[in-house]
Design a protein around this motif. Structure first.
Motif, PDB file in Angstrom:
ATOM      1  N   ARG A  81       0.821  -1.198   0.000  1.00  0.00           N
ATOM      2  CA  ARG A  81       0.000   0.000   0.000  1.00  0.00           C
ATOM      3  C   ARG A  81       0.854   1.246   0.000  1.00  0.00           C
ATOM      4  NH1 ARG A  81      -1.706  -3.516   3.999  1.00  0.00           N
ATOM      5  NH2 ARG A  81      -0.746  -2.286   5.603  1.00  0.00           N
ATOM      6  N   PRO A  82       0.271   2.313  -0.471  1.00  0.00           N
ATOM      7  CA  PRO A  82      -1.008   2.412  -1.172  1.00  0.00           C
ATOM      8  C   PRO A  82      -0.870   2.093  -2.657  1.00  0.00           C
ATOM      9  CG  PRO A  82      -0.081   4.597  -0.920  1.00  0.00           C
ATOM     10  CD  PRO A  82       0.869   3.640  -0.234  1.00  0.00           C
ATOM     11  N   LEU A  83      -1.983   1.726  -3.264  1.00  0.00           N
ATOM     12  CA  LEU A  83      -2.089   1.606  -4.716  1.00  0.00           C
ATOM     13  C   LEU A  83      -2.865   2.843  -5.154  1.00  0.00           C
ATOM     14  CD1 LEU A  83      -1.752  -0.023  -7.371  1.00  0.00           C
ATOM     15  CD2 LEU A  83      -3.977  -1.038  -6.881  1.00  0.00           C
ATOM     16  N   ILE A  84      -2.244   3.664  -5.960  1.00  0.00           N
ATOM     17  CA  ILE A  84      -2.848   4.939  -6.353  1.00  0.00           C
ATOM     18  C   ILE A  84      -3.206   4.896  -7.828  1.00  0.00           C
ATOM     19  CG2 ILE A  84      -2.490   7.441  -6.478  1.00  0.00           C
ATOM     20  CD1 ILE A  84      -0.411   7.035  -4.170  1.00  0.00           C
ATOM     21  N   GLU A  85      -4.413   5.315  -8.127  1.00  0.00           N
ATOM     22  CA  GLU A  85      -4.889   5.344  -9.509  1.00  0.00           C
ATOM     23  C   GLU A  85      -5.197   6.782  -9.889  1.00  0.00           C
ATOM     24  OE1 GLU A  85      -7.901   5.324 -12.655  1.00  0.00           O
ATOM     25  OE2 GLU A  85      -8.648   5.188 -10.620  1.00  0.00           O
ATOM     26  N   ARG A  86      -4.537   7.255 -10.945  1.00  0.00           N
ATOM     27  CA  ARG A  86      -4.768   8.604 -11.455  1.00  0.00           C
ATOM     28  C   ARG A  86      -4.944   8.512 -12.965  1.00  0.00           C
ATOM     29  NH1 ARG A  86       0.069  12.783 -11.488  1.00  0.00           N
ATOM     30  NH2 ARG A  86       0.675  11.341 -13.122  1.00  0.00           N
ATOM     31  N   ASP A  87      -6.150   8.805 -13.415  1.00  0.00           N
ATOM     32  CA  ASP A  87      -6.455   8.808 -14.854  1.00  0.00           C
ATOM     33  C   ASP A  87      -5.978   7.534 -15.559  1.00  0.00           C
ATOM     34  OD1 ASP A  87      -7.541  11.383 -14.541  1.00  0.00           O
ATOM     35  OD2 ASP A  87      -5.571  12.307 -14.850  1.00  0.00           O
ATOM     36  N   GLY A  88      -6.222   6.385 -14.937  1.00  0.00           N
ATOM     37  CA  GLY A  88      -5.846   5.112 -15.548  1.00  0.00           C
ATOM     38  C   GLY A  88      -4.398   4.702 -15.309  1.00  0.00           C
ATOM     39  N   GLU A  89      -3.606   5.583 -14.714  1.00  0.00           N
ATOM     40  CA  GLU A  89      -2.204   5.298 -14.407  1.00  0.00           C
ATOM     41  C   GLU A  89      -2.119   4.770 -12.978  1.00  0.00           C
ATOM     42  OE1 GLU A  89       1.861   7.829 -15.309  1.00  0.00           O
ATOM     43  OE2 GLU A  89       0.007   8.913 -14.965  1.00  0.00           O
ATOM     44  N   LEU A  90      -1.294   3.750 -12.747  1.00  0.00           N
ATOM     45  CA  LEU A  90      -1.173   3.146 -11.419  1.00  0.00           C
ATOM     46  C   LEU A  90       0.201   3.407 -10.816  1.00  0.00           C
ATOM     47  CD1 LEU A  90      -2.846  -0.329 -12.057  1.00  0.00           C
ATOM     48  CD2 LEU A  90      -3.858   1.667 -10.939  1.00  0.00           C
ATOM     49  N   PHE A  91       0.212   3.660  -9.519  1.00  0.00           N
ATOM     50  CA  PHE A  91       1.436   3.864  -8.759  1.00  0.00           C
ATOM     51  C   PHE A  91       1.350   2.986  -7.524  1.00  0.00           C
ATOM     52  CE2 PHE A  91       0.299   7.714 -10.971  1.00  0.00           C
ATOM     53  CZ  PHE A  91       1.474   8.086 -11.602  1.00  0.00           C
ATOM     54  N   LEU A  92       2.470   2.388  -7.117  1.00  0.00           N
ATOM     55  CA  LEU A  92       2.482   1.489  -5.970  1.00  0.00           C
ATOM     56  C   LEU A  92       3.462   1.988  -4.921  1.00  0.00           C
ATOM     57  CD1 LEU A  92       1.397  -1.174  -4.795  1.00  0.00           C
ATOM     58  CD2 LEU A  92       3.327  -2.326  -5.881  1.00  0.00           C
ATOM     59  N   GLY A  93       2.991   2.059  -3.686  1.00  0.00           N
ATOM     60  CA  GLY A  93       3.833   2.494  -2.583  1.00  0.00           C
ATOM     61  C   GLY A  93       3.853   4.005  -2.457  1.00  0.00           C
ATOM     62  N   TRP A  94       4.527   4.485  -1.431  1.00  0.00           N
ATOM     63  CA  TRP A  94       4.610   5.912  -1.185  1.00  0.00           C
ATOM     64  C   TRP A  94       6.071   6.288  -0.979  1.00  0.00           C
ATOM     65  CZ3 TRP A  94       1.847   9.570  -2.682  1.00  0.00           C
ATOM     66  CH2 TRP A  94       1.908  10.837  -2.115  1.00  0.00           C
ATOM     67  N   ASP A  95       6.851   6.087  -2.055  1.00  0.00           N
ATOM     68  CA  ASP A  95       8.272   6.416  -2.006  1.00  0.00           C
ATOM     69  C   ASP A  95       8.531   7.715  -2.756  1.00  0.00           C
ATOM     70  OD1 ASP A  95       8.048   5.701  -4.684  1.00  0.00           O
ATOM     71  OD2 ASP A  95       9.187   3.853  -4.495  1.00  0.00           O
ATOM     72  N   GLN A  96       9.793   8.107  -2.856  1.00  0.00           N
ATOM     73  CA  GLN A  96      10.157   9.371  -3.498  1.00  0.00           C
ATOM     74  C   GLN A  96       9.710   9.410  -4.966  1.00  0.00           C
ATOM     75  OE1 GLN A  96      10.393  10.962  -0.824  1.00  0.00           O
ATOM     76  NE2 GLN A  96      12.222  12.125  -1.286  1.00  0.00           N
ATOM     77  N   ASN A  97       9.814   8.288  -5.669  1.00  0.00           N
ATOM     78  CA  ASN A  97       9.428   8.248  -7.084  1.00  0.00           C
ATOM     79  C   ASN A  97       7.934   8.509  -7.253  1.00  0.00           C
ATOM     80  OD1 ASN A  97      12.049   7.634  -7.804  1.00  0.00           O
ATOM     81  ND2 ASN A  97      11.703   5.439  -7.801  1.00  0.00           N
ATOM     82  N   THR A  98       7.123   7.880  -6.404  1.00  0.00           N
ATOM     83  CA  THR A  98       5.674   8.071  -6.474  1.00  0.00           C
ATOM     84  C   THR A  98       5.323   9.517  -6.112  1.00  0.00           C
ATOM     85  OG1 THR A  98       5.269   5.757  -5.909  1.00  0.00           O
ATOM     86  CG2 THR A  98       3.440   7.294  -5.596  1.00  0.00           C
ATOM     87  N   LYS A  99       5.928  10.019  -5.063  1.00  0.00           N
ATOM     88  CA  LYS A  99       5.656  11.414  -4.642  1.00  0.00           C
ATOM     89  C   LYS A  99       6.001  12.384  -5.758  1.00  0.00           C
ATOM     90  CE  LYS A  99       6.516  10.559   0.238  1.00  0.00           C
ATOM     91  NZ  LYS A  99       7.386  10.861   1.383  1.00  0.00           N
ATOM     92  N   ALA A 100       7.151  12.179  -6.391  1.00  0.00           N
ATOM     93  CA  ALA A 100       7.577  13.070  -7.473  1.00  0.00           C
ATOM     94  C   ALA A 100       6.612  12.982  -8.667  1.00  0.00           C
ATOM     95  CB  ALA A 100       9.004  12.734  -7.909  1.00  0.00           C
ATOM     96  N   ALA A 101       6.214  11.776  -9.015  1.00  0.00           N
ATOM     97  CA  ALA A 101       5.312  11.590 -10.160  1.00  0.00           C
ATOM     98  C   ALA A 101       3.959  12.235  -9.916  1.00  0.00           C
ATOM     99  CB  ALA A 101       5.138  10.095 -10.444  1.00  0.00           C
ATOM    100  N   LEU A 102       3.529  12.265  -8.660  1.00  0.00           N
ATOM    101  CA  LEU A 102       2.222  12.838  -8.328  1.00  0.00           C
ATOM    102  C   LEU A 102       2.310  14.288  -7.877  1.00  0.00           C
ATOM    103  CD1 LEU A 102       0.733   9.808  -6.363  1.00  0.00           C
ATOM    104  CD2 LEU A 102       0.250  10.495  -8.713  1.00  0.00           C
ATOM    105  N   GLY A 103       3.519  14.823  -7.811  1.00  0.00           N
ATOM    106  CA  GLY A 103       3.695  16.211  -7.410  1.00  0.00           C
ATOM    107  C   GLY A 103       3.391  16.439  -5.942  1.00  0.00           C
ATOM    108  N   ALA A 104       3.633  15.430  -5.112  1.00  0.00           N
ATOM    109  CA  ALA A 104       3.378  15.537  -3.670  1.00  0.00           C
ATOM    110  C   ALA A 104       4.689  15.805  -2.947  1.00  0.00           C
ATOM    111  CB  ALA A 104       2.740  14.257  -3.156  1.00  0.00           C
ATOM    112  N   GLY A 105       4.570  16.377  -1.765  1.00  0.00           N
ATOM    113  CA  GLY A 105       5.731  16.709  -0.936  1.00  0.00           C
ATOM    114  C   GLY A 105       6.441  15.500  -0.505  1.00  0.00           C
TER     115      GLY A 105
END
Length: 105
Positions: A81-105
């Motif tokens: 976790r988490p599994l994040i879905e944005r406009d059909g795109e999937l992201f797994l986990g809450w690491d630096q790569n996921t944060k950067a891709a989603l524009g999160a701090g």
């Protein structure tokens, strides 16, 4: 944006707080939409199963030998976790790569 996880998971709560306009779907209470689990397995493979979880440690060797899809359907808390879905795109986990891709701090 939808965050699939558990409402009592600290990492899921952090992701929810850091991604404005997102909503948390508790996979234990609400389940997953048809096809999403299969799509996530196709993209992430065995990484989708959290083998460091207490749920995993409580499974028998026989249960662990089941196919990942069967395991995750029977034990939703096994999903990384988490599994994040944005406009059909999937992201797994809450690491630096996921944060950067989603524009999160």
């Amino acid at each position: 944006m939808k965050i699939y996880g558990l409402k009592n998971c600290d990492t899921c709560r952090k992701a929810l707080k850091q991604v404005p306009g997102s909503s948390l779907i508790d996979i234990r209470a609400e389940g997953m939409p048809d096809g999403l689990l299969e799509a996530a397995l196709a993209q992430f493979g065995a990484k989708l199963v959290n083998t460091r979880s207490t749920t995993w440690r409580g499974l028998s060797e026989e249960d662990r030998a089941n196919a990942p899809l069967d395991l995750l359907q029977a034990h939703p808390a096994l999903m990384k976790r988490p599994l994040i879905e944005r406009d059909g795109e999937l992201f797994l986990g809450w690491d630096q790569n996921t944060k950067a891709a989603l524009g999160a701090g």
